[in-house]
Design an enzyme around this catalytic site. Structure first.
Site, PDB file in Angstrom:
ATOM      1  CG  HIS A  20      -1.919  -1.021   1.356  1.00 22.34           C
ATOM      2  ND1 HIS A  20      -1.987  -1.900   2.399  1.00 22.34           N
ATOM      3  CD2 HIS A  20      -2.965  -1.347   0.539  1.00 22.34           C
ATOM      4  CE1 HIS A  20      -3.027  -2.715   2.246  1.00 22.34           C
ATOM      5  NE2 HIS A  20      -3.636  -2.409   1.122  1.00 22.34           N
ATOM      6  CE  LYS A  44     -12.126  -7.239   0.968  1.00 27.67           C
ATOM      7  NZ  LYS A  44     -10.752  -6.857   0.669  1.00 27.67           N
ATOM      8  NE  ARG A  97      -2.835  -6.868  -4.605  1.00 31.32           N
ATOM      9  CZ  ARG A  97      -3.590  -7.149  -3.556  1.00 31.32           C
ATOM     10  NH1 ARG A  97      -3.021  -7.479  -2.428  1.00 31.32           N
ATOM     11  NH2 ARG A  97      -4.900  -7.099  -3.626  1.00 31.32           N
ATOM     12  CB  SER A 135      -3.946  -7.051   4.467  1.00 28.37           C
ATOM     13  OG  SER A 135      -3.686  -5.769   3.951  1.00 28.37           O
TER      14      SER A 135
END
Ligand code: ADP
Length: 170
Positions: A20, A44, A97, A135
């Site tokens: 990040h 989430k 990504r 994460s």
């Protein structure tokens, strides 16, 4: 004088990683101000509370890992596009990504364009060493006391190791 170029960088940041931060540094090269926006009610379930996620990002800014004069963190109550309007941002930054990010990001970008036609979504790619970093992966390693020092700021490592009951590595 030309208008200030502002971008938002919305996400869950559960917790913030060097991936990040890499994206944020690139965004700071492109914009006058980059506002990290944490969603209050992400779909989430999160490991860290909103306050904890906010604090970890604030620490990153306070420690000078991001340019203090260009970055700040805010909590977002509604849609990202509403946040962009609220903060006067003309762009929404996201990180890309692996190919696996593409489909979801593509859907989001098109939906956001539908909701706010003038808001530009800007995708940035991190350094290759962060390309497979998430994460979730970090939490998986920290849960077993593995070495995550290269991938997260020190304050994040400390909180994760506290949470999972391991001593901090020197
Ligand atoms: P979200 O739940 O909105 O995907 P995340 O905190 O997981 O929130 O991610 C926020 C943004 O940061 C997304 O655009 C994501 O693709 C990007 N991102 C997350 N990890 C990395 C990384 N290692 N490198 C580059 N971008 C990343």
């Amino acid at each position: 004088m030309s208008e200030k170029r502002i971008a938002i960088y919305p996400g869950t940041f559960d917790p913030i990683t060097n991936g990040h931060i890499d994206i944020l540094l690139r965004a700071c090269d492109l914009f006058d101000e980059v506002i990290v926006t944490i969603a209050r009610n992400p779909a989430k379930e999160t490991t860290f509370t909103l306050e904890e996620r906010f604090e970890m990002i604030q620490e990153v800014i306070d420690e000078g890992l991001l340019p203090k004069d260009k970055s700040r963190v805010e909590v977002l109550d509604g849609l990202s596009v509403e946040g962009a309007e609220q903060f006067g941002a003309g762009a929404l930054v996201r990180g890309l990504r692996a190919v696996s990010d593409f489909e979801y990001e593509f859907q989001m970008a098109l939906m956001n364009r539908h909701l706010a036609p003038k808001l530009h979504t800007v995708y940035l790619m991190p350094k290759d060493e962060y390309t497979y970093l998430s994460s979730t992966i970090i939490k998986g390693v920290a849960r077993h006391g593995g070495d995550i020092r290269r991938f997260v700021p020190r304050g994040v490592e400390r909180r994760l190791f506290e949470m999972y009951g391991f001593p901090l590595k020197p």
